[in-house]
Design an enzyme around this catalytic site. Structure first.
Site, PDB file in Angstrom:
ATOM      1  N   ASP A   1      -0.558  -5.465   9.213  1.00  0.00           N
ATOM      2  CA  ASP A   1      -1.613  -4.528   8.850  1.00  0.00           C
ATOM      3  C   ASP A   1      -2.786  -5.350   8.344  1.00  0.00           C
ATOM      4  OD1 ASP A   1      -3.233  -2.500   7.957  1.00  0.00           O
ATOM      5  OD2 ASP A   1      -1.753  -1.574   6.638  1.00  0.00           O
TER       6      ASP A   1
ATOM      7  N   TRP B   1       0.857  -1.184   0.000  1.00  0.00           N
ATOM      8  CA  TRP B   1       0.000   0.000   0.000  1.00  0.00           C
ATOM      9  C   TRP B   1       0.897   1.238   0.000  1.00  0.00           C
ATOM     10  CZ3 TRP B   1      -1.966   2.671   4.863  1.00  0.00           C
ATOM     11  CH2 TRP B   1      -2.954   3.613   4.561  1.00  0.00           C
TER      12      TRP B   1
ATOM     13  N   LYS C   1     -13.420  -1.009   6.235  1.00  0.00           N
ATOM     14  CA  LYS C   1     -13.986  -1.862   5.202  1.00  0.00           C
ATOM     15  C   LYS C   1     -15.030  -2.829   5.757  1.00  0.00           C
ATOM     16  CE  LYS C   1     -10.520  -0.154   2.719  1.00  0.00           C
ATOM     17  NZ  LYS C   1      -9.635   0.924   3.212  1.00  0.00           N
TER      18      LYS C   1
ATOM     19  N   ALA D   1      -6.442  -4.835   7.275  1.00  0.00           N
ATOM     20  CA  ALA D   1      -7.453  -3.824   6.946  1.00  0.00           C
ATOM     21  C   ALA D   1      -8.709  -4.423   6.333  1.00  0.00           C
ATOM     22  CB  ALA D   1      -6.858  -2.800   5.980  1.00  0.00           C
TER      23      ALA D   1
END
Length: 393
Positions: A208, A127, A243, A210
């Site tokens: 991470d 990302w 999300k 997400a």
């Protein structure tokens, strides 16, 4: 003073959003921005979130601060969602953050405080904001091989070879599931190999996560995180609610740090200190909604059911796109789309082909050919497939 400021590089995704909005074509398709959309192109409020907001509106009696770490009930609920009760509570320190990005930033800040000379090993690709934040903080980013552009799968041998260079004091940044931007994920046996390597090198994993619930399900998507959490003495986990709860604008996330129980109090205090330095008290509205949903059996069941609808819908789109591309191309070379998970995949188009998709077909995706699967629907899947073949991907 301001005359000394220099122009900053434009965010490519935000720039793409601007180009899409300015495009007058009615049949344009946005596959760039990383936001879930339903079949109508709308990003809906989840049913459980809507219900929780109504309940909160009736019950809330104050807007005073919660605490530097946020509401303890939120932190406990998030730790349970990500770790599934598999980790001794005495190891867990956590704080609420402004979204998953806030958690990433705080994790990097914590790592820099603990080991100022430490490097951060980052998957190639990753990302883009990971790299942007590291650059802003003046922390050294070391790329490690992750994605094989030919096979569209994880280059695991290259990954392990590169991570062997990590040492104590370094951070190894891993994507918990639904890798952004490639959609290619580690298998559980590969997670085990990564854990063994980290044990050997002494580097600290930072995960991470997400997109929990967008890949193979809530528990399956967290399996690698839980494996690492139980194998390694120190772990950082940045979790986002944007999300899987659909509360993007509420900026809701959590940073979880796992340590030896003897260091838990100092670790928790340091996390609270970092919150104080950066934004004082974290936002609470989204965190309170998440807490209500995760701790109320009826709301949680409704949320999990809708999240599963979202997940299965994206899988259907993946399979449909792969099937249509196979039909048009007479080749299996796009089969990876059905194997990847989450919102994103890299199509494998050149920057020139991506530009042609935009100018000739009104199809917008990031220059590296990352496309947001959730930006598609049953009508646009064949349109995209035909355009992909037309530009020669």
């Amino acid at each position: 003073m301001f005359s000394a400021l220099k122009p900053q590089p434009a965010d490519k995704i935000l720039a793409l959003m601007g180009q899409f909005k300015a495009d007058p074509r009615a049949d344009k398709i946005d596959l760039g921005v990383g936001v879930y959309k339903d079949a109508t192109g709308h990003t809906p409020i989840m049913r459980a979130v809507k219900t929780a907001e109504k309940l909160l509106w009736e019950a809330e009696t104050t807007k005073t601060y919660t605490g530097l770490a946020g509401d303890p009930a939120f932190n406990a609920a998030m730790a349970d969602l990500v770790l599934g009760g598999t980790v001794d509570a005495g190891r867990i320190s956590s704080v609420a953050t402004p979204g998953g990005t806030g958690a990433v930033r705080q994790a990097f800040e914590l790592a820099r405080m603990a080991a100022p000379q430490g490097r951060v090993f980052v998957s190639d690709p990753t990302w883009p904001n990971h790299l942007s934040i590291l650059k802003h903080l003046g922390m050294e980013a070391v790329p490690y091989r992750y994605f094989d552009a030919d096979t569209r799968a994880v280059d695991f041998a290259g990954m392990i070879a590169d991570l062997a260079a990590a040492r104590a004091g370094d951070i190894v940044l891993l994507h918990g599931c639904c890798h952004n931007p490639t959609g290619a994920n580690l298998t559980l046996p590969e997670w085990e190999e990564v854990a063994a390597l980290l044990e050997k090198t002494g580097a600290v994993p930072m995960i991470d996560i997400a997109y929990q619930g967008f890949g193979d399900g809530l528990d399956a998507d967290a399996a690698g995180v839980r494996l690492i959490a139980n194998r390694l003495p120190e772990v950082l986990i940045a979790a986002s609610c944007s999300k899987n709860f659909g509360i993007y604008r509420e900026r809701t996330g959590a940073l979880i740090a796992l340590s030896d129980p003897a260091r838990q109090e100092v670790t928790q205090g340091t996390l609270a200190y970092l919150n104080r330095q950066n934004y004082s008290f974290p936002p609470d509205h989204g965190a309170r909604l998440v807490t209500m949903i995760l701790t109320d059996p009826a709301l949680r069941a409704e949320w999990e059911a809708e999240l599963e609808e979202v997940r299965l819908g994206m899988l259907t789109l993946r399979e449909g796109l792969a099937t249509e591309l196979k039909r048009l191309s007479g080749s299996d070379r796009f089969g990876f789309l059905a194997q990847h998970r989450g919102m994103f995949s890299r199509l494998g188009a050149t920057p020139e082909q991506v530009e042609r998709l935009k100018t000739e077909h009104g199809i917008y995706m990031v220059g590296d050919s990352r496309l947001n699967i959730a930006g598609l629907n049953a009508t646009t899947v064949p349109i995209l497939a035909k355009a992909v073949i037309d530009v020669g991907v």
